[in-house]
Design a protein around this motif. Structure first.
Motif: not given
Length: 61
Positions: A2-5, A32-37, A48-50
């Protein structure tokens, strides 16, 4: 993951074809929902899946 900022930069490496690919790296631009841009170093974008990512660095700007 997760990006915190907006000032956080997370560098990642991708898992493809059964191995961590040193030449396939990029910067996380959203999650978003287990996917990472990921904006790849070659300029392409990928969702990509986390579980297929490995964090190789975190910095703050």
């Amino acid at each position: 993951m997760k990006l915190h900022s907006e000032r956080q930069i997370i560098r990642v490496q991708l898992w493809t074809n059964g191995a961590w690919r040193r030449q396939i790296r990029g910067t996380v631009i959203g999650t978003s929902d287990g996917l990472v841009g990921v904006l790849l170093d070659n300029g392409e974008y990928a969702d990509v899946q986390e579980g297929r990512l490995r964090v190789i660095g975190k910095t703050r700007i």
